[in-house]
Write an enzyme that holds these catalytic residues in place. Structure first.
Site, PDB file in Angstrom:
ATOM      1  N   GLN A  18     -76.690 122.269   2.604  1.00 29.01           N
ATOM      2  CA  GLN A  18     -78.114 122.361   2.925  1.00 29.01           C
ATOM      3  C   GLN A  18     -78.932 122.735   1.692  1.00 29.01           C
ATOM      4  O   GLN A  18     -78.612 123.705   0.999  1.00 29.01           O
ATOM      5  CB  GLN A  18     -78.303 123.400   4.051  1.00 29.01           C
ATOM      6  CG  GLN A  18     -79.704 123.472   4.604  1.00 29.01           C
ATOM      7  CD  GLN A  18     -80.147 122.215   5.341  1.00 29.01           C
ATOM      8  OE1 GLN A  18     -79.347 121.527   5.963  1.00 29.01           O
ATOM      9  NE2 GLN A  18     -81.423 121.905   5.257  1.00 29.01           N
TER      10      GLN A  18
ATOM     11  N   ASP B 290     -75.019 112.868   3.288  1.00 31.55           N
ATOM     12  CA  ASP B 290     -76.445 112.874   2.925  1.00 31.55           C
ATOM     13  C   ASP B 290     -76.808 111.645   2.076  1.00 31.55           C
ATOM     14  O   ASP B 290     -77.987 111.331   1.915  1.00 31.55           O
ATOM     15  CB  ASP B 290     -76.764 114.109   2.060  1.00 31.55           C
ATOM     16  CG  ASP B 290     -77.328 115.274   2.856  1.00 31.55           C
ATOM     17  OD1 ASP B 290     -78.055 115.030   3.825  1.00 31.55           O
ATOM     18  OD2 ASP B 290     -77.053 116.434   2.478  1.00 31.55           O
TER      19      ASP B 290
ATOM     20  N   LYS C 106     -78.205 120.957  13.511  1.00 33.42           N
ATOM     21  CA  LYS C 106     -77.147 120.010  13.159  1.00 33.42           C
ATOM     22  C   LYS C 106     -75.877 120.334  13.960  1.00 33.42           C
ATOM     23  O   LYS C 106     -75.204 119.444  14.473  1.00 33.42           O
ATOM     24  CB  LYS C 106     -76.873 120.063  11.648  1.00 33.42           C
ATOM     25  CG  LYS C 106     -77.948 119.348  10.850  1.00 33.42           C
ATOM     26  CD  LYS C 106     -77.928 119.644   9.373  1.00 33.42           C
ATOM     27  CE  LYS C 106     -79.156 118.983   8.724  1.00 33.42           C
ATOM     28  NZ  LYS C 106     -79.378 119.370   7.341  1.00 33.42           N
TER      29      LYS C 106
HETATM   30  N1  GUN Z   1     -82.925 120.137   3.205  1.00 32.49           N
HETATM   31  C1  GUN Z   1     -83.984 119.492   3.747  1.00 32.49           C
HETATM   32  N2  GUN Z   1     -83.631 118.241   4.123  1.00 32.49           N
HETATM   33  C2  GUN Z   1     -82.332 118.096   3.810  1.00 32.49           C
HETATM   34  C3  GUN Z   1     -81.388 117.026   3.980  1.00 32.49           C
HETATM   35  O1  GUN Z   1     -81.688 115.934   4.475  1.00 32.49           O
HETATM   36  N3  GUN Z   1     -80.127 117.286   3.555  1.00 32.49           N
HETATM   37  C4  GUN Z   1     -79.776 118.461   2.983  1.00 32.49           C
HETATM   38  N4  GUN Z   1     -78.518 118.605   2.577  1.00 32.49           N
HETATM   39  N5  GUN Z   1     -80.616 119.468   2.817  1.00 32.49           N
HETATM   40  C5  GUN Z   1     -81.881 119.282   3.240  1.00 32.49           C
END
Ligand code: GUN
Length: 282
Positions: A96, A119, A52
């Site tokens: 996350q 998200d 990211k």
């Molecule tokens: N963990 C796995 N996929 C995601 C996601 O799309 N967003 C977040 N915040 N954590 C994750």
């Protein structure tokens, strides 16, 4: 023989658009920024967070990373979110998942200002998606819609089957397909006659998390097959939910793993961060 949907190429096009938008926002004095918070030592999460950060650099988005120790309390985490909510440099906040067991994930999501919830996990944004009047879409389902659109095939009137009912993928995925005028069936672990139902799908989306779950007999001839799964096979190799070898000869289009849905999730996160910056500066 199916045509392979190239997630790397589609995500590169999305990121290119995002870069151009970031550049034009910066000309107006607006710099989108993303804060990513990771708690603990989950190795898959560390890789996602690194990717990211790299994507932010690629498209010109300012980013901050907070790597907090496993023993961080829920109060400390929510305090940090409060600071980031008030920080003008930060347009989007992503915590996350998964979080350590002593932290209530929903309480943390609800602490994020909905306008910074890139998200789209906050109940406010989930509700907006349900209604069809949304600012953000959850990154993975939104990425899947882009991949389907890249085939040039219409979703309108199609029979779509989504396997999996998670809040992150299955449920919003079904809703986005419904908004695109598909007839949608959601299947899950208690579904009877799963294979029969999957066989009716013009578009089959699997988000189960089990290697080899979707076999060739479950695929309708000429279906579009989207594999959201991210698993390891018995040799430790990255693979999806779909038996690619069996499904590919029957499908019209199919996503590979890796290189299908995966790269789209991050590209859509970049897009959501720009959307957040635009809303906050409107
Ligand atoms: N963990 C796995 N996929 C995601 C996601 O799309 N967003 C977040 N915040 N954590 C994750």
């Amino acid at each position: 023989m199916a045509r392979i949907i190239d997630g790397k190429a589609v995500s590169a096009a999305v990121k290119q658009n995002v870069s151009e938008e970031v550049a034009s926002l910066k000309e107006r004095g607006i710099a989108p920024g993303l804060a990513v918070i990771i708690v603990g030592e989950d190795s898959a999460s560390k890789i996602y967070v690194r990717n990211k950060k790299r994507a932010c650099e690629e498209v010109g988005i300012y980013s901050e990373e907070y790597a907090l120790p496993e023993e961080t309390t829920q109060t400390e985490l929510i305090e940090l979110i409060g600071k980031l909510n008030a920080d003008e440099k930060i347009s989007g906040i992503l915590v996350q998942a998964p979080l350590p067991k002593h932290i209530d994930e929903m309480a943390v999501i609800e602490a994020i200002l909905p306008v910074k919830d890139v998200d789209a996990f906050h109940p406010y944004n989930v509700g907006k998606i349900m209604i069809g009047d949304f600012d953000f879409l959850p990154c993975t389902p939104a990425g899947v819609m882009e991949l389907i659109s890249s085939t040039g095939e219409r979703v309108d009137g199609k029979n779509c089957v989504v396997i999996g009912r998670s809040n992150i993928v299955g449920k919003p995925m079904a809703m986005l397909l419904l908004h695109a005028n598909a007839t949608v069936t959601i299947c899950h672990s208690r579904t009877k006659n799963l294979a029969e139902i999957c066989k009716t799908a013009d578009i089959l989306v699997s988000a189960v998390g089990r290697a080899g779950f979707v076999t060739g007999d479950m695929v309708k001839p000429d279906a579009i097959v989207i594999d959201v799964g991210m698993n390891r096979d018995e040799k430790g190799k990255l693979c999806g939910d779909v038996s690619f070898i069996e499904a590919e000869p029957k499908a019209s289009f199919i996503t590979p793993v890796p290189g299908g849905v995966g790269p789209m999730t991050i590209a859509m996160l970049m897009k959501n961060t720009v959307t957040a910056a635009k809303i906050q500066n409107a």
